[in-house]
Design a protein around this motif. Structure first.
Motif, PDB file in Angstrom:
ATOM      1  N   ALA A 167       0.863  -1.177   0.000  1.00 45.23           N
ATOM      2  CA  ALA A 167       0.000   0.000   0.000  1.00 45.23           C
ATOM      3  C   ALA A 167       0.900   1.228   0.000  1.00 45.23           C
ATOM      4  CB  ALA A 167      -0.920  -0.026   1.215  1.00 45.23           C
ATOM      5  N   ARG A 168       0.332   2.365   0.362  1.00 46.41           N
ATOM      6  CA  ARG A 168       1.123   3.581   0.387  1.00 46.41           C
ATOM      7  C   ARG A 168       2.165   3.525   1.495  1.00 46.41           C
ATOM      8  NH1 ARG A 168      -3.177   8.103   1.032  1.00 46.41           N
ATOM      9  NH2 ARG A 168      -3.751   6.621   2.646  1.00 46.41           N
ATOM     10  N   LYS A 169       3.261   4.289   1.280  1.00 45.40           N
ATOM     11  CA  LYS A 169       4.368   4.365   2.222  1.00 45.40           C
ATOM     12  C   LYS A 169       4.896   2.947   2.453  1.00 45.40           C
ATOM     13  CE  LYS A 169       2.488   8.520   4.371  1.00 45.40           C
ATOM     14  NZ  LYS A 169       2.025   9.178   5.612  1.00 45.40           N
ATOM     15  N   ARG A 170       4.957   2.524   3.728  1.00 37.68           N
ATOM     16  CA  ARG A 170       5.534   1.209   4.035  1.00 37.68           C
ATOM     17  C   ARG A 170       4.475   0.268   4.591  1.00 37.68           C
ATOM     18  NH1 ARG A 170      11.020   2.509   7.267  1.00 37.68           N
ATOM     19  NH2 ARG A 170      11.473   0.345   6.719  1.00 37.68           N
ATOM     20  N   HIS A 171       3.216   0.574   4.352  1.00 47.37           N
ATOM     21  CA  HIS A 171       2.130  -0.255   4.852  1.00 47.37           C
ATOM     22  C   HIS A 171       1.878  -1.431   3.908  1.00 47.37           C
ATOM     23  CE1 HIS A 171       0.371   3.366   7.271  1.00 47.37           C
ATOM     24  NE2 HIS A 171       1.499   2.915   7.762  1.00 47.37           N
ATOM     25  N   ILE A 172       1.386  -2.506   4.499  1.00 47.02           N
ATOM     26  CA  ILE A 172       1.072  -3.710   3.741  1.00 47.02           C
ATOM     27  C   ILE A 172      -0.430  -3.776   3.477  1.00 47.02           C
ATOM     28  CG2 ILE A 172       1.084  -6.236   3.812  1.00 47.02           C
ATOM     29  CD1 ILE A 172       3.803  -5.035   3.395  1.00 47.02           C
ATOM     30  N   SER A 173      -0.791  -4.152   2.271  1.00 45.81           N
ATOM     31  CA  SER A 173      -2.192  -4.345   1.912  1.00 45.81           C
ATOM     32  C   SER A 173      -2.480  -5.837   1.813  1.00 45.81           C
ATOM     33  CB  SER A 173      -2.494  -3.662   0.575  1.00 45.81           C
ATOM     34  OG  SER A 173      -3.767  -4.037   0.093  1.00 45.81           O
ATOM     35  N   LEU A 174      -3.596  -6.276   2.410  1.00 44.64           N
ATOM     36  CA  LEU A 174      -3.999  -7.677   2.331  1.00 44.64           C
ATOM     37  C   LEU A 174      -5.134  -7.900   1.335  1.00 44.64           C
ATOM     38  CD1 LEU A 174      -3.945  -8.582   6.141  1.00 44.64           C
ATOM     39  CD2 LEU A 174      -2.106  -8.800   4.450  1.00 44.64           C
ATOM     40  N   ILE A 221     -10.045  -3.234  -3.516  1.00 43.46           N
ATOM     41  CA  ILE A 221     -11.066  -3.207  -4.556  1.00 43.46           C
ATOM     42  C   ILE A 221     -11.043  -1.829  -5.200  1.00 43.46           C
ATOM     43  CG2 ILE A 221     -12.818  -2.613  -2.823  1.00 43.46           C
ATOM     44  CD1 ILE A 221     -14.905  -3.863  -4.657  1.00 43.46           C
ATOM     45  N   ARG A 222     -11.128  -1.795  -6.488  1.00 42.35           N
ATOM     46  CA  ARG A 222     -11.123  -0.522  -7.220  1.00 42.35           C
ATOM     47  C   ARG A 222     -12.552   0.016  -7.266  1.00 42.35           C
ATOM     48  NH1 ARG A 222      -6.462   0.519  -9.923  1.00 42.35           N
ATOM     49  NH2 ARG A 222      -7.544   1.971 -11.298  1.00 42.35           N
ATOM     50  N   ILE A 223     -12.728   1.229  -6.802  1.00 44.42           N
ATOM     51  CA  ILE A 223     -14.041   1.879  -6.772  1.00 44.42           C
ATOM     52  C   ILE A 223     -13.923   3.233  -7.451  1.00 44.42           C
ATOM     53  CG2 ILE A 223     -15.860   2.829  -5.286  1.00 44.42           C
ATOM     54  CD1 ILE A 223     -15.126   0.715  -3.230  1.00 44.42           C
ATOM     55  N   ALA A 224     -14.859   3.541  -8.315  1.00 41.49           N
ATOM     56  CA  ALA A 224     -14.833   4.806  -9.037  1.00 41.49           C
ATOM     57  C   ALA A 224     -14.983   5.980  -8.076  1.00 41.49           C
ATOM     58  CB  ALA A 224     -15.948   4.843 -10.085  1.00 41.49           C
ATOM     59  N   GLN A 225     -14.374   7.102  -8.433  1.00 41.03           N
ATOM     60  CA  GLN A 225     -14.461   8.287  -7.593  1.00 41.03           C
ATOM     61  C   GLN A 225     -15.891   8.814  -7.603  1.00 41.03           C
ATOM     62  OE1 GLN A 225     -11.644  11.290  -8.614  1.00 41.03           O
ATOM     63  NE2 GLN A 225     -12.052  12.548  -6.804  1.00 41.03           N
ATOM     64  N   THR A 226     -16.378   9.190  -6.420  1.00 44.11           N
ATOM     65  CA  THR A 226     -17.744   9.683  -6.302  1.00 44.11           C
ATOM     66  C   THR A 226     -17.782  10.775  -5.237  1.00 44.11           C
ATOM     67  OG1 THR A 226     -20.045   9.020  -5.921  1.00 44.11           O
ATOM     68  CG2 THR A 226     -18.364   7.890  -4.636  1.00 44.11           C
ATOM     69  N   ASP A 227     -18.974  11.158  -4.800  1.00 41.46           N
ATOM     70  CA  ASP A 227     -19.084  12.232  -3.810  1.00 41.46           C
ATOM     71  C   ASP A 227     -18.654  11.734  -2.435  1.00 41.46           C
ATOM     72  OD1 ASP A 227     -21.769  11.397  -2.249  1.00 41.46           O
ATOM     73  OD2 ASP A 227     -22.013  10.999  -4.388  1.00 41.46           O
ATOM     74  N   PRO A 228     -18.257  12.677  -1.539  1.00 39.22           N
ATOM     75  CA  PRO A 228     -17.743  12.276  -0.220  1.00 39.22           C
ATOM     76  C   PRO A 228     -18.730  11.477   0.623  1.00 39.22           C
ATOM     77  CG  PRO A 228     -17.190  14.563  -0.679  1.00 39.22           C
ATOM     78  CD  PRO A 228     -18.119  14.119  -1.770  1.00 39.22           C
ATOM     79  N   VAL A 229     -20.032  11.743   0.461  1.00 33.51           N
ATOM     80  CA  VAL A 229     -21.020  11.026   1.278  1.00 33.51           C
ATOM     81  C   VAL A 229     -21.026   9.543   0.921  1.00 33.51           C
ATOM     82  CG1 VAL A 229     -23.465  10.780   1.832  1.00 33.51           C
ATOM     83  CG2 VAL A 229     -22.459  13.061   1.628  1.00 33.51           C
ATOM     84  N   GLU A 246     -18.674   7.914  -0.705  1.00 34.89           N
ATOM     85  CA  GLU A 246     -17.362   7.356  -0.374  1.00 34.89           C
ATOM     86  C   GLU A 246     -17.272   7.015   1.113  1.00 34.89           C
ATOM     87  OE1 GLU A 246     -14.191   9.854  -1.602  1.00 34.89           O
ATOM     88  OE2 GLU A 246     -14.420   9.394  -3.730  1.00 34.89           O
ATOM     89  N   SER A 247     -17.834   7.877   1.962  1.00 35.62           N
ATOM     90  CA  SER A 247     -17.811   7.623   3.402  1.00 35.62           C
ATOM     91  C   SER A 247     -18.617   6.387   3.752  1.00 35.62           C
ATOM     92  CB  SER A 247     -18.354   8.838   4.166  1.00 35.62           C
ATOM     93  OG  SER A 247     -17.551   9.973   3.943  1.00 35.62           O
ATOM     94  N   LEU A 248     -19.790   6.236   3.138  1.00 33.06           N
ATOM     95  CA  LEU A 248     -20.632   5.070   3.399  1.00 33.06           C
ATOM     96  C   LEU A 248     -19.958   3.782   2.937  1.00 33.06           C
ATOM     97  CD1 LEU A 248     -24.129   6.511   2.406  1.00 33.06           C
ATOM     98  CD2 LEU A 248     -23.280   6.055   4.713  1.00 33.06           C
ATOM     99  N   ILE A 249     -19.302   3.845   1.784  1.00 36.68           N
ATOM    100  CA  ILE A 249     -18.579   2.667   1.293  1.00 36.68           C
ATOM    101  C   ILE A 249     -17.408   2.350   2.225  1.00 36.68           C
ATOM    102  CG2 ILE A 249     -17.155   1.775  -0.599  1.00 36.68           C
ATOM    103  CD1 ILE A 249     -18.898   3.480  -2.501  1.00 36.68           C
ATOM    104  N   GLY A 250     -16.738   3.384   2.731  1.00 40.58           N
ATOM    105  CA  GLY A 250     -15.600   3.183   3.619  1.00 40.58           C
ATOM    106  C   GLY A 250     -15.977   2.577   4.951  1.00 40.58           C
ATOM    107  N   SER A 268      -7.210   4.767   3.875  1.00 35.29           N
ATOM    108  CA  SER A 268      -7.838   5.231   2.636  1.00 35.29           C
ATOM    109  C   SER A 268      -9.365   5.242   2.752  1.00 35.29           C
ATOM    110  CB  SER A 268      -7.406   4.335   1.472  1.00 35.29           C
ATOM    111  OG  SER A 268      -7.783   2.983   1.699  1.00 35.29           O
ATOM    112  N   ASP A 269      -9.925   4.301   3.539  1.00 28.89           N
ATOM    113  CA  ASP A 269     -11.376   4.287   3.743  1.00 28.89           C
ATOM    114  C   ASP A 269     -11.836   5.520   4.517  1.00 28.89           C
ATOM    115  OD1 ASP A 269     -11.494   1.820   2.507  1.00 28.89           O
ATOM    116  OD2 ASP A 269     -11.410   0.688   4.377  1.00 28.89           O
ATOM    117  N   ARG A 270     -10.980   6.020   5.417  1.00 31.22           N
ATOM    118  CA  ARG A 270     -11.354   7.134   6.286  1.00 31.22           C
ATOM    119  C   ARG A 270     -11.107   8.498   5.662  1.00 31.22           C
ATOM    120  NH1 ARG A 270      -8.465   3.806  10.069  1.00 31.22           N
ATOM    121  NH2 ARG A 270      -6.726   5.275  10.055  1.00 31.22           N
TER     122      ARG A 270
END
Length: 236
Positions: free
Chosen positions: A65-72, A75-83, A85-89, A153-155
């Motif tokens: 993932a970004r920096k030195r973090h590991i991703s397990l 999922i690719r999600i299209a960019q949308t409005d913050p509301v 995105e927040s619900l999906i997160g 990234s979810d937050r």
């Protein structure tokens, strides 16, 4: 969040102590948390579909993932409005809580609205320790609860949503608007809040016990094996 990060970090560290191979620690973490990782990504996918947000490929496996973090998983999600995105997160957290209650309900006959305290729930669960399926249930609670916390990234979209919502509420209060909530709604909200706290409490107890055992195993290995791991903040 702190307990989740500690467990992820020390599970990798303990595997490194046992094998001497850094890659084994990450692989061990992935396979231990696999049910929770799958549930996490599926929750994102279902939430995106329900909110009519296009999705791309779902990936399960160890990655950078970004920096030195590991991703397990991702999922690719299209960019949308913050509301949206927040619900999906936040979807993995909501689904994870529900899944924990399903495990506890089916495995120990403990349901959200039983009105039992956390101590009473743990006492009833202790009566099932002789059944091997209990250990499977506790493992699933561990795997789901340590994977359901929304990632960084979810937050990300939460900030603007919280700020806008807070500003609107402050303006309404300054204008003299005070909502009248029916007592029945308050009572129902309290029941759901109690259920949420009980689920988080059980997850914290299970993960806390695992953390103690893991810490003790690391100390024993350092004492008898003569080697130890140094952990640094900022690494997971």
């Amino acid at each position: 969040i702190l307990l989740q990060r500690w467990l992820h970090q020390h599970l990798q560290g303990f595997a490194l102590l046992l094998t001497g191979n850094p890659g084994c620690g990450v692989q061990l973490l992935f396979y231990l948390l696999l049910p929770g990782v799958v549930l996490h990504e599926v929750s994102h996918y279902i939430a995106a579909k329900l909110l009519f947000v296009p999705t791309g490929a779902v990936r399960l496996g160890v990655g950078r993932a970004r920096k030195r973090h590991i991703s397990l998983g991702s999922i690719r999600i299209a960019q949308t409005d913050p509301v949206r995105e927040s619900l999906i997160g936040v979807a993995p957290f909501v689904v994870g809580i529900g899944f924990i209650w399903l495990i506890i309900g089916l495995g120990f006959d403990l349901w959200p609205m039983d009105g039992l305290t956390l101590g009473e729930m743990l006492q009833r669960m202790a009566g099932y320790l002789g059944d091997w399926t209990t250990w499977l249930d506790l493992y699933l609670v561990f795997a789901v609860s340590t994977s359901m916390i929304p990632s960084e990234s979810d937050r990300q979209p939460w900030g603007p949503v919280i700020v806008v919502f807070g500003v609107v509420v402050v303006i309404l209060f300054l204008l003299g608007w005070l909502p009248r909530v029916p007592p029945e709604t308050v009572a129902l909200a309290r029941q759901w809040l109690d259920a949420l706290m009980a689920a988080l409490g059980i997850a914290a107890v299970v993960n806390g016990l695992i953390a103690i055992l893991l810490w003790a195993a690391e100390r024993a290995f350092a004492h008898f094996g003569g080697s130890h791991i140094e952990y640094h903040s900022g690494l997971r």
